[in-house]
Design a protein around this motif. Structure first.
Motif, PDB file in Angstrom:
ATOM      1  N   LEU A   8     -80.799 -82.933 100.724  1.00 23.28           N
ATOM      2  CA  LEU A   8     -80.457 -83.519  99.439  1.00 23.28           C
ATOM      3  C   LEU A   8     -80.400 -82.455  98.345  1.00 23.28           C
ATOM      4  O   LEU A   8     -79.549 -82.509  97.456  1.00 23.28           O
ATOM      5  CB  LEU A   8     -81.475 -84.595  99.056  1.00 23.28           C
ATOM      6  N   VAL A   9     -81.294 -81.493  98.413  1.00 21.18           N
ATOM      7  CA  VAL A   9     -81.299 -80.440  97.397  1.00 21.18           C
ATOM      8  C   VAL A   9     -80.011 -79.621  97.466  1.00 21.18           C
ATOM      9  O   VAL A   9     -79.496 -79.160  96.446  1.00 21.18           O
ATOM     10  CB  VAL A   9     -82.542 -79.533  97.532  1.00 21.18           C
ATOM     11  N   GLY A  10     -79.453 -79.469  98.665  1.00 20.79           N
ATOM     12  CA  GLY A  10     -78.191 -78.757  98.814  1.00 20.79           C
ATOM     13  C   GLY A  10     -77.044 -79.494  98.127  1.00 20.79           C
ATOM     14  O   GLY A  10     -76.173 -78.877  97.519  1.00 20.79           O
ATOM     15  N   ILE A  11     -77.058 -80.814  98.222  1.00 21.88           N
ATOM     16  CA  ILE A  11     -76.043 -81.623  97.540  1.00 21.88           C
ATOM     17  C   ILE A  11     -76.197 -81.480  96.028  1.00 21.88           C
ATOM     18  O   ILE A  11     -75.223 -81.301  95.297  1.00 21.88           O
ATOM     19  CB  ILE A  11     -76.158 -83.103  97.946  1.00 21.88           C
ATOM     20  N   ILE A  30     -67.335 -85.174  90.116  1.00 20.77           N
ATOM     21  CA  ILE A  30     -67.540 -85.089  91.562  1.00 20.77           C
ATOM     22  C   ILE A  30     -66.973 -86.313  92.270  1.00 20.77           C
ATOM     23  O   ILE A  30     -67.221 -87.447  91.869  1.00 20.77           O
ATOM     24  CB  ILE A  30     -69.031 -84.947  91.902  1.00 20.77           C
ATOM     25  N   LEU A  31     -66.220 -86.059  93.328  1.00 17.00           N
ATOM     26  CA  LEU A  31     -65.684 -87.110  94.184  1.00 17.00           C
ATOM     27  C   LEU A  31     -66.512 -87.192  95.461  1.00 17.00           C
ATOM     28  O   LEU A  31     -66.650 -86.201  96.173  1.00 17.00           O
ATOM     29  CB  LEU A  31     -64.226 -86.802  94.520  1.00 17.00           C
ATOM     30  N   PHE A  32     -67.067 -88.365  95.732  1.00 17.07           N
ATOM     31  CA  PHE A  32     -67.723 -88.633  97.007  1.00 17.07           C
ATOM     32  C   PHE A  32     -66.764 -89.440  97.866  1.00 17.07           C
ATOM     33  O   PHE A  32     -66.349 -90.540  97.483  1.00 17.07           O
ATOM     34  CB  PHE A  32     -69.000 -89.456  96.809  1.00 17.07           C
ATOM     35  N   THR A  67     -71.182 -76.036  90.985  1.00 17.98           N
ATOM     36  CA  THR A  67     -70.094 -76.131  91.952  1.00 17.98           C
ATOM     37  C   THR A  67     -69.456 -74.760  92.181  1.00 17.98           C
ATOM     38  O   THR A  67     -68.991 -74.121  91.227  1.00 17.98           O
ATOM     39  CB  THR A  67     -69.035 -77.130  91.472  1.00 17.98           C
ATOM     40  N   PRO A  68     -69.423 -74.295  93.435  1.00 15.13           N
ATOM     41  CA  PRO A  68     -68.892 -72.957  93.724  1.00 15.13           C
ATOM     42  C   PRO A  68     -67.363 -72.932  93.764  1.00 15.13           C
ATOM     43  O   PRO A  68     -66.701 -73.962  93.588  1.00 15.13           O
ATOM     44  CB  PRO A  68     -69.467 -72.668  95.114  1.00 15.13           C
ATOM     45  N   CYS A  89     -60.033 -78.310 100.311  1.00  9.64           N
ATOM     46  CA  CYS A  89     -59.857 -76.856 100.332  1.00  9.64           C
ATOM     47  C   CYS A  89     -58.381 -76.496 100.259  1.00  9.64           C
ATOM     48  O   CYS A  89     -57.994 -75.570  99.543  1.00  9.64           O
ATOM     49  CB  CYS A  89     -60.485 -76.272 101.599  1.00  9.64           C
ATOM     50  N   TYR A  90     -57.542 -77.232 100.967  1.00  8.10           N
ATOM     51  CA  TYR A  90     -56.107 -76.985 100.928  1.00  8.10           C
ATOM     52  C   TYR A  90     -55.555 -77.171  99.514  1.00  8.10           C
ATOM     53  O   TYR A  90     -54.626 -76.486  99.100  1.00  8.10           O
ATOM     54  CB  TYR A  90     -55.393 -77.925 101.897  1.00  8.10           C
ATOM     55  N   LEU A  91     -56.178 -78.108  98.770  1.00 10.22           N
ATOM     56  CA  LEU A  91     -55.750 -78.390  97.402  1.00 10.22           C
ATOM     57  C   LEU A  91     -56.500 -77.537  96.376  1.00 10.22           C
ATOM     58  O   LEU A  91     -56.532 -77.854  95.191  1.00 10.22           O
ATOM     59  CB  LEU A  91     -55.958 -79.879  97.106  1.00 10.22           C
ATOM     60  N   ASP A  92     -57.136 -76.462  96.863  1.00 11.00           N
ATOM     61  CA  ASP A  92     -57.801 -75.471  96.008  1.00 11.00           C
ATOM     62  C   ASP A  92     -59.004 -76.036  95.258  1.00 11.00           C
ATOM     63  O   ASP A  92     -59.272 -75.674  94.099  1.00 11.00           O
ATOM     64  CB  ASP A  92     -56.806 -74.859  95.014  1.00 11.00           C
ATOM     65  N   LYS A  93     -59.746 -76.916  95.928  1.00  7.51           N
ATOM     66  CA  LYS A  93     -60.975 -77.460  95.370  1.00  7.51           C
ATOM     67  C   LYS A  93     -62.137 -77.169  96.317  1.00  7.51           C
ATOM     68  O   LYS A  93     -61.992 -77.273  97.536  1.00  7.51           O
ATOM     69  CB  LYS A  93     -60.856 -78.976  95.169  1.00  7.51           C
ATOM     70  N   PRO A  94     -63.303 -76.809  95.785  1.00  5.03           N
ATOM     71  CA  PRO A  94     -64.470 -76.604  96.652  1.00  5.03           C
ATOM     72  C   PRO A  94     -64.926 -77.931  97.229  1.00  5.03           C
ATOM     73  O   PRO A  94     -64.818 -78.976  96.579  1.00  5.03           O
ATOM     74  CB  PRO A  94     -65.512 -76.022  95.697  1.00  5.03           C
TER      75      PRO A  94
END
Length: 218
Positions: free
Chosen positions: A181-184, A45-47, A191-192, A155-160
């Protein structure tokens, strides 16, 4: 054709032909010197942290975290609350190059304290600023989470991607949103798939046409 113009703009942007991005990168005199990031191509995961210039108070904040929720405080709370569930993931935290501004010494100190906390907690992570572009990192990630433009670029680079703060593109259909926080945590653990790119074209056409009204682009 709008899509072709946006494609051309983004391809140039990703190749480093963006004056604003180059200005921020120029603040780092030690670019790629004496730096080792063991998980740069092996992480989940990238933040991406924002300079906060994407925030616009006149826009609805529904579905995202509100401005007063500081970015480093968010990461504290996420790992305090759900750290045990997230320990099997590897993270990269991409700080905005503005963090090198001499006027942001106190903010920089807060991030240093955050990363010391995460290290003591046993979180597997690396921190970068301008050593690598966000595009390189997005491509190597499973998903991107953040407050600014990397979210829509992912999204443009095909990543959620998951948006956490209010932006001009928050109401497009190309990004996931959460106000908790639970959504994160759920995004990280399950990961969808990436969403439709039409919102990418809407947002960047607005950007390169000097604020033209958003168009429905398919």
């Amino acid at each position: 054709d709008i899509t072709n113009k946006v494609d051309k703009y983004l391809n140039n942007r990703f190749k480093g032909h963006d004056s604003l991005l180059n200005f921020w990168a120029s603040l780092d005199s030690n670019k790629k010197k004496n730096i080792k990031f063991s998980h740069l191509t092996n992480f989940d995961i990238l933040f991406c942290f924002s300079s906060e210039d994407e925030y616009f108070g006149k826009h609805s904040h529904r579905g995202v975290l509100d401005i007063p929720y500081s970015q480093y405080r968010l990461i504290y709370d996420l790992f305090i609350t759900y750290g045990d569930l997230l320990m099997n993931n590897k993270f990269v935290f991409k700080l905005h190059p503005r963090i090198k501004d001499s006027k942001l010494k106190l903010t920089k100190k807060k991030y240093e304290e955050l990363f010391k906390f995460l290290n003591n907690l046993g979180v597997n992570f690396d921190v970068v600023t301008t050593e690598y572009t966000s595009y390189e990192l997005i491509k190597n990630s499973r998903g991107t989470i953040g407050f600014g433009s990397p979210v829509i670029e992912a999204c443009y680079l095909d990543k959620p991607s998951l948006l956490l703060g209010p932006t001009l593109f928050m109401n497009t259909n190309s990004i996931y949103k959460t106000d908790s926080l639970v959504g994160i945590c759920k995004f990280i653990l399950n990961t969808p798939k990436p969403l439709d790119k039409s919102g990418v074209y809407q947002y960047f056409w607005h950007w390169i046409s000097n604020g033209s009204t958003f168009k429905v682009i398919k």
